[in-house]
Design a protein around this motif. Structure first.
Motif, PDB file in Angstrom:
ATOM      1  N   UNK A 163      -8.446 -38.321 -40.134  1.00  0.00           N
ATOM      2  CA  UNK A 163      -9.325 -39.449 -40.409  1.00  0.00           C
ATOM      3  C   UNK A 163     -10.734 -38.903 -40.556  1.00  0.00           C
ATOM      4  N   UNK A 164     -11.360 -39.125 -41.700  1.00  0.00           N
ATOM      5  CA  UNK A 164     -12.587 -38.398 -41.974  1.00  0.00           C
ATOM      6  C   UNK A 164     -13.503 -39.163 -42.913  1.00  0.00           C
ATOM      7  N   UNK A 165     -14.708 -38.622 -43.078  1.00  0.00           N
ATOM      8  CA  UNK A 165     -15.689 -39.167 -43.998  1.00  0.00           C
ATOM      9  C   UNK A 165     -16.071 -38.101 -45.017  1.00  0.00           C
ATOM     10  N   UNK A 166     -16.651 -38.551 -46.147  1.00  0.00           N
ATOM     11  CA  UNK A 166     -17.152 -37.609 -47.139  1.00  0.00           C
ATOM     12  C   UNK A 166     -18.324 -36.825 -46.568  1.00  0.00           C
ATOM     13  N   UNK A 167     -18.415 -35.574 -46.961  1.00  0.00           N
ATOM     14  CA  UNK A 167     -19.468 -34.687 -46.507  1.00  0.00           C
ATOM     15  C   UNK A 167     -19.778 -33.718 -47.633  1.00  0.00           C
ATOM     16  N   UNK A 168     -21.043 -33.400 -47.839  1.00  0.00           N
ATOM     17  CA  UNK A 168     -21.454 -32.547 -48.946  1.00  0.00           C
ATOM     18  C   UNK A 168     -22.110 -31.288 -48.410  1.00  0.00           C
ATOM     19  N   UNK A 169     -21.650 -30.142 -48.907  1.00  0.00           N
ATOM     20  CA  UNK A 169     -22.207 -28.847 -48.525  1.00  0.00           C
ATOM     21  C   UNK A 169     -23.288 -28.459 -49.522  1.00  0.00           C
ATOM     22  N   UNK A 170     -24.491 -28.159 -49.012  1.00  0.00           N
ATOM     23  CA  UNK A 170     -25.623 -27.810 -49.854  1.00  0.00           C
ATOM     24  C   UNK A 170     -26.061 -26.373 -49.606  1.00  0.00           C
ATOM     25  N   UNK A 171     -26.068 -25.569 -50.651  1.00  0.00           N
ATOM     26  CA  UNK A 171     -26.562 -24.194 -50.616  1.00  0.00           C
ATOM     27  C   UNK A 171     -25.823 -23.325 -49.602  1.00  0.00           C
ATOM     28  N   UNK A 172     -24.638 -23.744 -49.173  1.00  0.00           N
ATOM     29  CA  UNK A 172     -23.908 -22.984 -48.169  1.00  0.00           C
ATOM     30  C   UNK A 172     -24.575 -22.987 -46.813  1.00  0.00           C
ATOM     31  N   UNK A 173     -25.599 -23.845 -46.636  1.00  0.00           N
ATOM     32  CA  UNK A 173     -26.408 -23.810 -45.425  1.00  0.00           C
ATOM     33  C   UNK A 173     -26.369 -25.094 -44.631  1.00  0.00           C
ATOM     34  N   UNK A 174     -25.990 -26.198 -45.267  1.00  0.00           N
ATOM     35  CA  UNK A 174     -26.134 -27.498 -44.627  1.00  0.00           C
ATOM     36  C   UNK A 174     -25.019 -28.427 -45.091  1.00  0.00           C
ATOM     37  N   UNK A 175     -24.414 -29.143 -44.158  1.00  0.00           N
ATOM     38  CA  UNK A 175     -23.398 -30.143 -44.476  1.00  0.00           C
ATOM     39  C   UNK A 175     -23.947 -31.515 -44.105  1.00  0.00           C
ATOM     40  N   UNK A 176     -24.036 -32.393 -45.102  1.00  0.00           N
ATOM     41  CA  UNK A 176     -24.627 -33.716 -44.917  1.00  0.00           C
ATOM     42  C   UNK A 176     -23.561 -34.768 -45.133  1.00  0.00           C
ATOM     43  N   UNK A 177     -23.431 -35.695 -44.188  1.00  0.00           N
ATOM     44  CA  UNK A 177     -22.407 -36.734 -44.260  1.00  0.00           C
ATOM     45  C   UNK A 177     -22.852 -37.896 -45.138  1.00  0.00           C
ATOM     46  N   UNK A 178     -21.897 -38.442 -45.866  1.00  0.00           N
ATOM     47  CA  UNK A 178     -22.159 -39.598 -46.721  1.00  0.00           C
ATOM     48  C   UNK A 178     -21.964 -40.856 -45.878  1.00  0.00           C
ATOM     49  N   UNK A 179     -23.049 -41.330 -45.284  1.00  0.00           N
ATOM     50  CA  UNK A 179     -23.006 -42.532 -44.443  1.00  0.00           C
ATOM     51  C   UNK A 179     -24.200 -43.404 -44.787  1.00  0.00           C
ATOM     52  N   UNK A 180     -24.060 -44.702 -44.525  1.00  0.00           N
ATOM     53  CA  UNK A 180     -25.209 -45.587 -44.619  1.00  0.00           C
ATOM     54  C   UNK A 180     -25.572 -46.040 -43.209  1.00  0.00           C
ATOM     55  N   UNK A 181     -26.614 -46.845 -43.102  1.00  0.00           N
ATOM     56  CA  UNK A 181     -27.113 -47.223 -41.786  1.00  0.00           C
ATOM     57  C   UNK A 181     -26.115 -48.062 -40.996  1.00  0.00           C
ATOM     58  N   UNK A 182     -25.414 -48.967 -41.675  1.00  0.00           N
ATOM     59  CA  UNK A 182     -24.433 -49.804 -40.975  1.00  0.00           C
ATOM     60  C   UNK A 182     -23.298 -48.979 -40.394  1.00  0.00           C
ATOM     61  N   UNK A 183     -22.766 -48.058 -41.188  1.00  0.00           N
ATOM     62  CA  UNK A 183     -21.665 -47.216 -40.722  1.00  0.00           C
ATOM     63  C   UNK A 183     -22.122 -46.324 -39.587  1.00  0.00           C
ATOM     64  N   UNK A 184     -23.324 -45.775 -39.692  1.00  0.00           N
ATOM     65  CA  UNK A 184     -23.832 -44.897 -38.645  1.00  0.00           C
ATOM     66  C   UNK A 184     -23.974 -45.646 -37.326  1.00  0.00           C
TER      67      UNK A 184
END
Length: 298
Positions: A38-59
């Protein structure tokens, strides 16, 4: 201009750092440590940072669920300066990746992700979701702790939380300007209070380091890194107008009001990050979308 020249001009990377690739040295672009389930979308940037795709309500929903279940969670955020620093500093990058959730706190990260081929990140700002989060948390009987900011700022924010909850909230607060001995005593008091949610506002990277330390001492708590949130909530720091935020111009508003503190971050850091992103784009190194598992159970 090569990367070493770019580094010297920007004054961001240590002089001994030798940039040998477009991605941060030692990291394969896009090889994020995502796991199945069970998971959420997440984006890897420059091999240095993983940022989750969330909005304020979900968070807000996830934080309250985790704190209620006592799972133990660490959250942090990323803006343009975070991305640049993570690209430069592997230790800081590891701290960010050790968090259970990292949300996009600035348009710089959103635009960098889009420029590298992955649109979908949403700017999620703590000063917008914090009041709702506190109301929901206290309505569920959760206790809160605030650690950070200058003297009196955390206490003022705690006072606002009590007003939002009709005075029923259990809130502990301490400023963040502490010596070594003072910090040890404050951490001991915090652990004795045993809050369900801890807000740590010490600035990056110190707040992430402390949050990860606290995870072992408060294993059932949700620990949120929030930067200068207490100063905003207490009225000490001016809030950028909503229109400028929508246009992605919050950085300019902050630079105008705090030029001595922020000129290097924005006038040198943003062009440096832009060059890195464009160089990666031109070289075919793109952001990668993956999945990050939830740690909590409903």
């Amino acid at each position: 201009m090569d990367y070493d020249s770019l580094r010297r001009a920007g004054g961001w990377l240590p002089t001994e750092t030798k940039v040998v690739a477009i991605s941060r040295p030692g990291h394969d672009m896009g090889q994020a440590t995502f796991v199945s389930g069970e998971s959420r979308d997440c984006i890897d940037l420059l091999g240095a940072l993983q940022v989750d795709v969330v909005d304020e309500q979900l968070l807000v929903k996830e934080v309250v669920q985790c704190a209620s279940s006592g799972t133990g969670w660490v959250t942090t955020y990323a803006h343009a300066h975070t991305l640049l620093r993570a690209w430069q500093d592997e230790h800081f990058a590891r701290s960010l990746k050790s968090a259970d959730l990292c949300y996009a706190d600035g348009m710089g990260v959103v635009l960098a992700s889009g420029a590298l081929g992955c649109w979908g990140l949403r700017k999620t700002t703590a000063n917008r979701f914090f009041p709702d989060l506190c109301r929901r948390a206290t309505a569920n009987g959760l206790s809160l702790a605030l650690l950070g900011g200058r003297a009196g700022v955390a206490a003022q924010t705690a006072g606002r939380i009590k007003k939002w909850s009709s005075g029923d909230a259990r809130v502990w607060a301490s400023h963040g300007y502490l010596s070594g001995l003072e910090e040890s005593n404050v951490i001991r008091q915090l652990v004795e209070f045993s809050p369900n949610i801890v807000f740590v506002g010490l600035g990056q990277p110190r707040q992430e380091e402390l949050a990860l330390e606290l995870r072992s001492r408060l294993p059932s708590a949700t620990i949120m890194c929030v930067g200068a949130l207490f100063e905003v909530m207490s009225g000490v720091r001016r809030v950028c107008p909503a229109r400028l935020q929508r246009w992605g111009m919050e950085w300019m508003f902050r630079l105008v009001h705090e030029p001595r503190r922020l000129w290097r971050r924005y006038l040198l850091g943003l062009p440096t990050l832009l060059a890195i992103v464009l160089w990666n784009r031109a070289s075919g190194h793109r952001a990668r979308r993956g999945r990050r598992a939830y740690r909590h159970s409903d």
